[in-house]
Write a protein that holds these residues in place. Structure first.
Motif, mmCIF file in Angstrom:
data_model
loop_
_atom_site.group_PDB
_atom_site.id
_atom_site.type_symbol
_atom_site.label_atom_id
_atom_site.label_comp_id
_atom_site.label_asym_id
_atom_site.label_seq_id
_atom_site.Cartn_x
_atom_site.Cartn_y
_atom_site.Cartn_z
ATOM 1 N N LEU A 176 -23.176 31.696 31.569
ATOM 2 C CA LEU A 176 -24.473 31.877 32.220
ATOM 3 C C LEU A 176 -25.470 30.856 31.678
ATOM 4 O O LEU A 176 -25.633 30.721 30.468
ATOM 5 C CB LEU A 176 -24.995 33.294 31.968
ATOM 6 N N ARG A 177 -26.133 30.169 32.586
ATOM 7 C CA ARG A 177 -27.085 29.132 32.189
ATOM 8 C C ARG A 177 -28.495 29.457 32.670
ATOM 9 O O ARG A 177 -28.730 30.483 33.300
ATOM 10 C CB ARG A 177 -26.615 27.786 32.708
ATOM 11 N N GLY A 178 -29.448 28.569 32.391
ATOM 12 C CA GLY A 178 -30.868 28.834 32.608
ATOM 13 C C GLY A 178 -31.278 29.131 34.030
ATOM 14 O O GLY A 178 -32.343 29.726 34.251
ATOM 15 N N GLY A 179 -30.459 28.753 35.002
ATOM 16 C CA GLY A 179 -30.813 29.017 36.390
ATOM 17 C C GLY A 179 -30.685 30.458 36.816
ATOM 18 O O GLY A 179 -30.975 30.785 37.974
ATOM 19 N N VAL A 180 -30.271 31.349 35.893
ATOM 20 C CA VAL A 180 -30.139 32.772 36.232
ATOM 21 C C VAL A 180 -31.166 33.626 35.477
ATOM 22 O O VAL A 180 -31.019 34.831 35.374
ATOM 23 C CB VAL A 180 -28.703 33.295 35.949
ATOM 24 N N HIS A 181 -32.227 32.972 34.971
ATOM 25 C CA HIS A 181 -33.252 33.706 34.235
ATOM 26 C C HIS A 181 -34.034 34.662 35.127
ATOM 27 O O HIS A 181 -34.260 34.403 36.304
ATOM 28 C CB HIS A 181 -34.253 32.737 33.604
ATOM 29 N N GLY A 182 -34.444 35.771 34.538
ATOM 30 C CA GLY A 182 -35.361 36.682 35.198
ATOM 31 C C GLY A 182 -36.690 36.709 34.479
ATOM 32 O O GLY A 182 -37.749 36.580 35.070
ATOM 33 N N PHE A 183 -36.647 36.841 33.133
ATOM 34 C CA PHE A 183 -37.871 36.929 32.344
ATOM 35 C C PHE A 183 -37.594 36.422 30.938
ATOM 36 O O PHE A 183 -36.561 36.749 30.336
ATOM 37 C CB PHE A 183 -38.363 38.385 32.280
ATOM 38 N N ASN A 184 -38.513 35.588 30.434
ATOM 39 C CA ASN A 184 -38.494 35.194 29.024
ATOM 40 C C ASN A 184 -37.153 34.616 28.587
ATOM 41 O O ASN A 184 -36.606 34.980 27.546
ATOM 42 C CB ASN A 184 -38.859 36.402 28.148
ATOM 43 N N THR A 189 -34.169 35.030 29.626
ATOM 44 C CA THR A 189 -33.028 35.944 29.587
ATOM 45 C C THR A 189 -32.503 36.148 31.009
ATOM 46 O O THR A 189 -33.201 35.900 31.994
ATOM 47 C CB THR A 189 -33.404 37.309 28.981
ATOM 48 N N VAL A 190 -31.265 36.600 31.088
ATOM 49 C CA VAL A 190 -30.604 36.767 32.388
ATOM 50 C C VAL A 190 -31.304 37.834 33.229
ATOM 51 O O VAL A 190 -31.676 38.905 32.733
ATOM 52 C CB VAL A 190 -29.122 37.137 32.169
ATOM 53 N N HIS A 191 -31.472 37.553 34.492
ATOM 54 C CA HIS A 191 -32.100 38.484 35.437
ATOM 55 C C HIS A 191 -31.297 39.785 35.473
ATOM 56 O O HIS A 191 -30.066 39.770 35.584
ATOM 57 C CB HIS A 191 -32.122 37.847 36.830
ATOM 58 N N GLY A 192 -31.998 40.914 35.407
ATOM 59 C CA GLY A 192 -31.322 42.208 35.418
ATOM 60 C C GLY A 192 -30.523 42.449 36.680
ATOM 61 O O GLY A 192 -29.474 43.095 36.661
ATOM 62 N N GLY A 193 -31.007 41.903 37.795
ATOM 63 C CA GLY A 193 -30.265 42.050 39.052
ATOM 64 C C GLY A 193 -28.948 41.303 39.011
ATOM 65 O O GLY A 193 -27.945 41.764 39.574
ATOM 66 N N LEU A 194 -28.930 40.152 38.324
ATOM 67 C CA LEU A 194 -27.678 39.413 38.203
ATOM 68 C C LEU A 194 -26.703 40.170 37.309
ATOM 69 O O LEU A 194 -25.495 40.183 37.579
ATOM 70 C CB LEU A 194 -27.918 38.018 37.631
ATOM 71 N N THR A 195 -27.206 40.809 36.264
ATOM 72 C CA THR A 195 -26.336 41.629 35.411
ATOM 73 C C THR A 195 -25.627 42.684 36.262
ATOM 74 O O THR A 195 -24.418 42.896 36.140
ATOM 75 C CB THR A 195 -27.156 42.309 34.304
ATOM 76 N N CYS A 196 -26.368 43.336 37.156
ATOM 77 C CA CYS A 196 -25.763 44.318 38.068
ATOM 78 C C CYS A 196 -24.730 43.658 38.974
ATOM 79 O O CYS A 196 -23.654 44.217 39.219
ATOM 80 C CB CYS A 196 -26.839 44.972 38.925
ATOM 81 N N GLN A 202 -29.551 36.242 26.436
ATOM 82 C CA GLN A 202 -30.171 34.926 26.408
ATOM 83 C C GLN A 202 -29.172 33.876 26.884
ATOM 84 O O GLN A 202 -27.967 34.055 26.797
ATOM 85 C CB GLN A 202 -30.656 34.599 24.996
ATOM 86 N N THR A 203 -29.696 32.773 27.408
ATOM 87 C CA THR A 203 -28.827 31.700 27.895
ATOM 88 C C THR A 203 -29.043 30.429 27.075
ATOM 89 O O THR A 203 -30.113 30.270 26.462
ATOM 90 C CB THR A 203 -29.116 31.396 29.376
ATOM 91 N N PRO A 204 -28.068 29.514 27.040
ATOM 92 C CA PRO A 204 -26.743 29.648 27.647
ATOM 93 C C PRO A 204 -25.915 30.683 26.896
ATOM 94 O O PRO A 204 -26.059 30.830 25.676
ATOM 95 C CB PRO A 204 -26.149 28.249 27.526
ATOM 96 N N GLN A 205 -25.077 31.374 27.623
ATOM 97 C CA GLN A 205 -24.326 32.475 27.017
ATOM 98 C C GLN A 205 -22.998 32.687 27.749
ATOM 99 O O GLN A 205 -22.949 32.681 28.983
ATOM 100 C CB GLN A 205 -25.143 33.759 27.107
#
Length: 219
Positions: A103-111, A113-120, A171-174
């Protein structure tokens, strides 16, 4: 040739990347790596006209870039590696499967970190892939005479429920590993447990989810 030996150059490159990132599970014995259906060639024809084909354009197109999720593979333990293997959870041949994603920076939601919707979405992807791979393996087991040809197979199914709990920010990259495990089957309901971990093995999110098969002719 076994499934484990039938490895494409694309899969080899992703394996090399994740092994360089320290994903030790990929080096375990009897592991079968694969390219998830949502990253396979959209124009590839299935071997059997009755097989399902992935129409997942989110992971195939929108999230396939150097800025989002450039590396993505799956793996499971080879269910055919022992001659005495039985399959007590038919139509499931395997009851657990993992996906590995970078997972890289293009999937951020806030601060950062990975967007919660993407985690789902990743959790949902793991459950759907568990069913998809089992459909393939169920057909293979029948072709090899390991289960009766009239044994129950899979029909089309969709997500019915997801109870997601967020444990820690990603957090990304991860590099993350998401594992979907069958809990039980109740008629048309297939209940699963999913755990998403970061590269250090810490739980980032968990889910109790359910897929439900569609009645015949109701897709």
């Amino acid at each position: 040739m076994s499934a484990k030996n039938q490895i494409s150059e694309t899969l080899k490159s992703h394996l090399y990347y994740f092994e360089s990132q320290g994903v030790k599970a990929l080096r375990a014995p009897n592991i079968v790596p694969f390219i998830p259906p949502s990253r396979q060639d959209a124009g590839q024809s299935p071997a059997d006209k009755n097989m399902f084909t992935s129409q997942d354009t989110l992971f195939r197109y929108s999230l396939d870039s150097e800025k989002t999720i450039p590396h993505y593979i799956g793996f499971y333990e080879d269910p055919f590696c022992h001659s005495t293997t039985t399959f007590p959870h038919l139509p499931f041949i395997i009851t657990s499967l993992s996906l590995v994603l970078e997972l890289r920076g293009g999937v951020h939601g806030f601060n950062a970190t990975v967007h919660g919707g993407l985690t789902c979405a990743i959790i949902d992807e793991a459950m759907g892939t568990l069913l998809y791979q089992n459909d393939l393996l169920n057909r293979e087991a029948k072709a090899r005479g390991l289960i009766p040809p009239d044994a129950k197979g899979f029909s089309a199914a969709g997500t019915a429920r997801m109870d997601v709990k967020y444990r820690r920010p990603i957090q990304t990259p991860q590099t993350v590993v998401v594992t979907a495990t069958l809990d039980r089957v109740e008629n048309r309901k297939m209940l699963m447990r999913v755990v998403l971990r970061d590269k250090d093995g810490q739980e980032c999110a968990t889910c109790d989810g359910m897929f439900m098969s569609f009645p015949k002719g109701k897709i």
